[in-house]
Motif scaffolding. Structure first.
Motif, PDB file in Angstrom:
ATOM      1  N   ARG A   1     -16.710 -21.459  10.498  1.00  0.00           N
ATOM      2  CA  ARG A   1     -15.693 -22.045   9.618  1.00  0.00           C
ATOM      3  C   ARG A   1     -16.335 -22.863   8.506  1.00  0.00           C
ATOM      4  O   ARG A   1     -15.876 -22.844   7.364  1.00  0.00           O
ATOM      5  N   ARG A   2     -17.411 -23.559   8.842  1.00  0.00           N
ATOM      6  CA  ARG A   2     -18.145 -24.332   7.829  1.00  0.00           C
ATOM      7  C   ARG A   2     -18.736 -23.406   6.779  1.00  0.00           C
ATOM      8  O   ARG A   2     -18.616 -23.647   5.565  1.00  0.00           O
ATOM      9  N   ASN A   3     -19.372 -22.339   7.222  1.00  0.00           N
ATOM     10  CA  ASN A   3     -20.047 -21.452   6.288  1.00  0.00           C
ATOM     11  C   ASN A   3     -19.070 -20.581   5.500  1.00  0.00           C
ATOM     12  O   ASN A   3     -19.339 -20.229   4.354  1.00  0.00           O
ATOM     13  N   ALA A   4     -17.937 -20.237   6.111  1.00  0.00           N
ATOM     14  CA  ALA A   4     -16.919 -19.496   5.369  1.00  0.00           C
ATOM     15  C   ALA A   4     -16.313 -20.360   4.262  1.00  0.00           C
ATOM     16  O   ALA A   4     -15.965 -19.856   3.189  1.00  0.00           O
ATOM     17  N   THR A   5     -16.214 -21.657   4.508  1.00  0.00           N
ATOM     18  CA  THR A   5     -15.722 -22.575   3.475  1.00  0.00           C
ATOM     19  C   THR A   5     -16.665 -22.583   2.280  1.00  0.00           C
ATOM     20  O   THR A   5     -16.235 -22.563   1.117  1.00  0.00           O
ATOM     21  N   LEU A   6     -17.970 -22.586   2.558  1.00  0.00           N
ATOM     22  CA  LEU A   6     -18.964 -22.537   1.489  1.00  0.00           C
ATOM     23  C   LEU A   6     -18.886 -21.210   0.739  1.00  0.00           C
ATOM     24  O   LEU A   6     -18.917 -21.175  -0.506  1.00  0.00           O
ATOM     25  N   LEU A   7     -18.771 -20.103   1.465  1.00  0.00           N
ATOM     26  CA  LEU A   7     -18.669 -18.789   0.832  1.00  0.00           C
ATOM     27  C   LEU A   7     -17.398 -18.697  -0.002  1.00  0.00           C
ATOM     28  O   LEU A   7     -17.417 -18.185  -1.137  1.00  0.00           O
ATOM     29  N   ASN A   8     -16.300 -19.198   0.518  1.00  0.00           N
ATOM     30  CA  ASN A   8     -15.031 -19.166  -0.197  1.00  0.00           C
ATOM     31  C   ASN A   8     -15.113 -19.966  -1.499  1.00  0.00           C
ATOM     32  O   ASN A   8     -14.527 -19.580  -2.514  1.00  0.00           O
ATOM     33  N   ALA A   9     -15.871 -21.064  -1.468  1.00  0.00           N
ATOM     34  CA  ALA A   9     -16.054 -21.869  -2.682  1.00  0.00           C
ATOM     35  C   ALA A   9     -16.806 -21.077  -3.750  1.00  0.00           C
ATOM     36  O   ALA A   9     -16.504 -21.176  -4.946  1.00  0.00           O
ATOM     37  N   HIS A  10     -17.774 -20.278  -3.334  1.00  0.00           N
ATOM     38  CA  HIS A  10     -18.482 -19.411  -4.291  1.00  0.00           C
ATOM     39  C   HIS A  10     -17.518 -18.393  -4.896  1.00  0.00           C
ATOM     40  O   HIS A  10     -17.530 -18.159  -6.113  1.00  0.00           O
ATOM     41  N   PHE A  11     -16.692 -17.776  -4.063  1.00  0.00           N
ATOM     42  CA  PHE A  11     -15.718 -16.810  -4.569  1.00  0.00           C
ATOM     43  C   PHE A  11     -14.745 -17.473  -5.544  1.00  0.00           C
ATOM     44  O   PHE A  11     -14.414 -16.912  -6.593  1.00  0.00           O
ATOM     45  N   GLN A  12     -14.295 -18.663  -5.190  1.00  0.00           N
ATOM     46  CA  GLN A  12     -13.346 -19.372  -6.041  1.00  0.00           C
ATOM     47  C   GLN A  12     -13.972 -19.742  -7.381  1.00  0.00           C
ATOM     48  O   GLN A  12     -13.330 -19.632  -8.437  1.00  0.00           O
ATOM     49  N   ARG A  13     -15.232 -20.168  -7.352  1.00  0.00           N
ATOM     50  CA  ARG A  13     -15.922 -20.518  -8.590  1.00  0.00           C
ATOM     51  C   ARG A  13     -16.000 -19.314  -9.526  1.00  0.00           C
ATOM     52  O   ARG A  13     -15.812 -19.448 -10.747  1.00  0.00           O
ATOM     53  N   LEU A  14     -16.260 -18.136  -8.958  1.00  0.00           N
ATOM     54  CA  LEU A  14     -16.333 -16.926  -9.783  1.00  0.00           C
ATOM     55  C   LEU A  14     -14.994 -16.622 -10.436  1.00  0.00           C
ATOM     56  O   LEU A  14     -14.921 -16.206 -11.593  1.00  0.00           O
ATOM     57  N   THR A  15     -13.922 -16.834  -9.684  1.00  0.00           N
ATOM     58  CA  THR A  15     -12.584 -16.585 -10.219  1.00  0.00           C
ATOM     59  C   THR A  15     -12.274 -17.509 -11.386  1.00  0.00           C
ATOM     60  O   THR A  15     -11.673 -17.102 -12.386  1.00  0.00           O
TER      61      THR A  15
ATOM     62  N   SER B   1     -12.265 -13.212   9.274  1.00  0.00           N
ATOM     63  CA  SER B   1     -11.231 -14.001   9.930  1.00  0.00           C
ATOM     64  C   SER B   1     -11.227 -15.448   9.429  1.00  0.00           C
ATOM     65  O   SER B   1     -10.169 -16.026   9.155  1.00  0.00           O
ATOM     66  N   ALA B   2     -12.411 -16.020   9.275  1.00  0.00           N
ATOM     67  CA  ALA B   2     -12.514 -17.405   8.806  1.00  0.00           C
ATOM     68  C   ALA B   2     -12.057 -17.529   7.357  1.00  0.00           C
ATOM     69  O   ALA B   2     -11.416 -18.523   6.977  1.00  0.00           O
ATOM     70  N   LEU B   3     -12.377 -16.535   6.531  1.00  0.00           N
ATOM     71  CA  LEU B   3     -11.910 -16.563   5.141  1.00  0.00           C
ATOM     72  C   LEU B   3     -10.389 -16.463   5.075  1.00  0.00           C
ATOM     73  O   LEU B   3      -9.740 -17.162   4.275  1.00  0.00           O
ATOM     74  N   ARG B   4      -9.821 -15.604   5.896  1.00  0.00           N
ATOM     75  CA  ARG B   4      -8.359 -15.474   5.909  1.00  0.00           C
ATOM     76  C   ARG B   4      -7.696 -16.762   6.375  1.00  0.00           C
ATOM     77  O   ARG B   4      -6.637 -17.139   5.870  1.00  0.00           O
ATOM     78  N   ALA B   5      -8.325 -17.447   7.321  1.00  0.00           N
ATOM     79  CA  ALA B   5      -7.777 -18.724   7.790  1.00  0.00           C
ATOM     80  C   ALA B   5      -7.772 -19.772   6.684  1.00  0.00           C
ATOM     81  O   ALA B   5      -6.973 -20.723   6.718  1.00  0.00           O
ATOM     82  N   LEU B   6      -8.644 -19.605   5.688  1.00  0.00           N
ATOM     83  CA  LEU B   6      -8.693 -20.514   4.545  1.00  0.00           C
ATOM     84  C   LEU B   6      -7.692 -20.114   3.460  1.00  0.00           C
ATOM     85  O   LEU B   6      -7.622 -20.754   2.408  1.00  0.00           O
ATOM     86  N   GLY B   7      -6.948 -19.048   3.684  1.00  0.00           N
ATOM     87  CA  GLY B   7      -5.948 -18.595   2.729  1.00  0.00           C
ATOM     88  C   GLY B   7      -6.400 -17.471   1.819  1.00  0.00           C
ATOM     89  O   GLY B   7      -5.637 -17.011   0.964  1.00  0.00           O
ATOM     90  N   ARG B   8      -7.622 -17.005   1.993  1.00  0.00           N
ATOM     91  CA  ARG B   8      -8.142 -15.909   1.174  1.00  0.00           C
ATOM     92  C   ARG B   8      -7.580 -14.577   1.686  1.00  0.00           C
ATOM     93  O   ARG B   8      -7.636 -14.283   2.877  1.00  0.00           O
TER      94      ARG B   8
ATOM     95  N   SER C   1      -7.165 -12.060  -4.198  1.00  0.00           N
ATOM     96  CA  SER C   1      -7.507 -11.035  -3.234  1.00  0.00           C
ATOM     97  C   SER C   1      -8.951 -10.608  -3.437  1.00  0.00           C
ATOM     98  O   SER C   1      -9.456 -10.583  -4.564  1.00  0.00           O
ATOM     99  N   ILE C   2      -9.595 -10.260  -2.348  1.00  0.00           N
ATOM    100  CA  ILE C   2     -10.961  -9.771  -2.393  1.00  0.00           C
ATOM    101  C   ILE C   2     -11.067  -8.621  -1.405  1.00  0.00           C
ATOM    102  O   ILE C   2     -10.323  -8.565  -0.414  1.00  0.00           O
ATOM    103  N   ALA C   3     -11.952  -7.684  -1.686  1.00  0.00           N
ATOM    104  CA  ALA C   3     -12.165  -6.567  -0.767  1.00  0.00           C
ATOM    105  C   ALA C   3     -13.573  -6.649  -0.199  1.00  0.00           C
ATOM    106  O   ALA C   3     -14.509  -7.082  -0.881  1.00  0.00           O
TER     107      ALA C   3
END
Length: 416
Positions: free
Chosen positions: A392-406, A23-30, A2-4
């Protein structure tokens, strides 16, 4: 994980790009929880998507005094040393002066309420958009809790005063700083120590495009004869340079002899000044102030236009330019901040030296007079947006940064 997200005012008509990102991050399961410092003005009429987002966003203010007192009692009892040190951070990471001390105190009061809500939801990462008061509150809340903090920087408002003074504190505390343009990253690099540069990553804002193919143009150029329409979209405030655009429009009409009109979408404090200028130049039947419009209203205005012109004196990398380019509308914009990363001069549109209204007039005349060039640039512009500015492309990149931090970082120690 989860992220806020915390934004000073969310959702709002000027922050639709954040809603798209969420919305795009949520579509990726975040899982994304959204918080806002305050509600949008009551005059704003949200569309269905914004209304849904409004219902699931927690707003910090206004709040009852009793609830704030309870939150501060909770924070003081739970982590007294962190409470004291967070207050000290609030007083250090602020602009000079007594008034700003009061602003910092108010931010501290808010941050404890935010921390309480984050703690109840077991959220271990807070992301803030903009280095403004919302960014300040996010910095303090995460410092108290000892959780991850990240930040998105957009444009000049983040790097100029008053935000500039406190920005270094935010970069030092952040585990990730997202910059929406390479220009923005360079400005963050200028303000912080080189040892912090590794935190700075470029992830563009974006727009939704149809899957599988580039967005088809909506019939540009329109059949002639008709009155050629120049469109701009933006808040009616001095930094948007609307007075210069009106001056350039008047010159273009005289020098080309073309049958032109200018439509301005937006609302703000400069309206009366713009109305007076339009009247003084005898352009009342040619320049139309359309007021505020929602997403669909902006798209409709773009579909009815022949040219999109931006006259801003300061910017980040405007989403409205992406929208115009995706719809096949030729664009002319100032070569300022991150705009040249989107509008490549002579390839995906025209740029002009910022504040040079003579050059703006010349570029508008060229684009309006050459249909062949217009078609060529709009095709390349749509390809540019699809390749680099699709959400959607850029949210995937952002989500990867969040995942790496986790996966690679434990929670920071906070201020205790």
């Amino acid at each position: 994980m989860s992220i806020a997200y915390l934004v000073s005012c969310y959702p709002s008509i000027s922050h639709t790009f954040i809603r798209r990102e969420v919305s795009a991050l949520r579509a990726l399961g975040r899982v994304v929880h959204t918080f806002s410092q305050r509600r949008a003005p009551s005059t704003w009429k949200p569309n269905e998507l914004d209304r849904i987002e409004q219902e699931q966003t927690h707003v910090l203010l206004p709040a009852s005094p009793w609830s704030m007192i309870r939150h501060h009692i909770w924070a003081l009892v739970r982590r007294p040393l962190a409470y004291a040190r967070t207050f000290g951070l609030a007083m250090r990471a602020r602009n000079p002066g007594l008034r700003n001390a009061a602003v910092a105190l108010f931010g501290f009061i808010q941050c404890v309420s935010l921390a309480r809500h984050l703690d109840k939801r077991v959220i271990r990462h807070l992301h803030a958009h903009f280095s403004n008061s919302g960014g300040n509150v996010a910095l303090l809340a995460t410092a108290y809790l000892g959780i991850r903090y990240s930040l998105t920087l957009h444009g000049s408002a983040d790097f100029d005063q008053p935000s500039r003074f406190t920005l270094v504190h935010k970069i030092r505390a952040a585990c990730l700083v997202v910059c929406v343009s390479q220009y923005g990253r360079s400005q963050a690099m200028r303000l912080c120590e080189p040892e912090l540069w590794h935190k700075l990553h470029v992830v563009h804002c974006g727009i939704f495009l149809p899957s599988g193919s580039a967005h088809a143009a909506h019939g540009f150029p329109r059949p002639r004869p008709h009155r050629l329409r120049i469109l701009t979209v933006g808040r009616l405030s001095p930094e948007k340079g609307h007075l210069g655009l009106i001056e350039a429009f008047a010159r273009t009409r005289v020098e080309t002899g073309l049958d032109l009109e200018l439509h301005i979408v937006g609302e703000g404090p400069e309206r009366s000044r713009l109305e007076s200028t339009i009247a003084a130049l005898k352009l009342i039947d040619r320049c139309v102030l359309l007021g505020q419009a929602d997403e669909e209203g902006v798209r409709d205005a773009m579909r009815d236009a022949d040219l999109f012109a931006l006259s801003s004196l300061m910017e980040g990398i405007p989403v409205v330019l992406m929208e115009a380019m995706a719809l096949g509308l030729p664009v002319v914009a100032p070569a300022v901040a991150g705009i040249p990363e989107l509008v490549e001069h002579g390839t995906t549109g025209w740029t002009f030296p910022v504040g040079d209204w003579t050059k703006l007039s010349q570029k508008m005349a060229e684009l309006l007079s050459d249909d062949t060039f217009r078609v060529r640039t709009t095709t390349r512009a749509r390809e540019k947006v699809e390749a680099e500015f699709e959400i959607r492309r850029n949210a995937t990149l952002l989500n990867a940064h969040f995942q790496r931090l986790t996966e690679t970082q434990a929670d920071p120690a906070g201020v205790e």
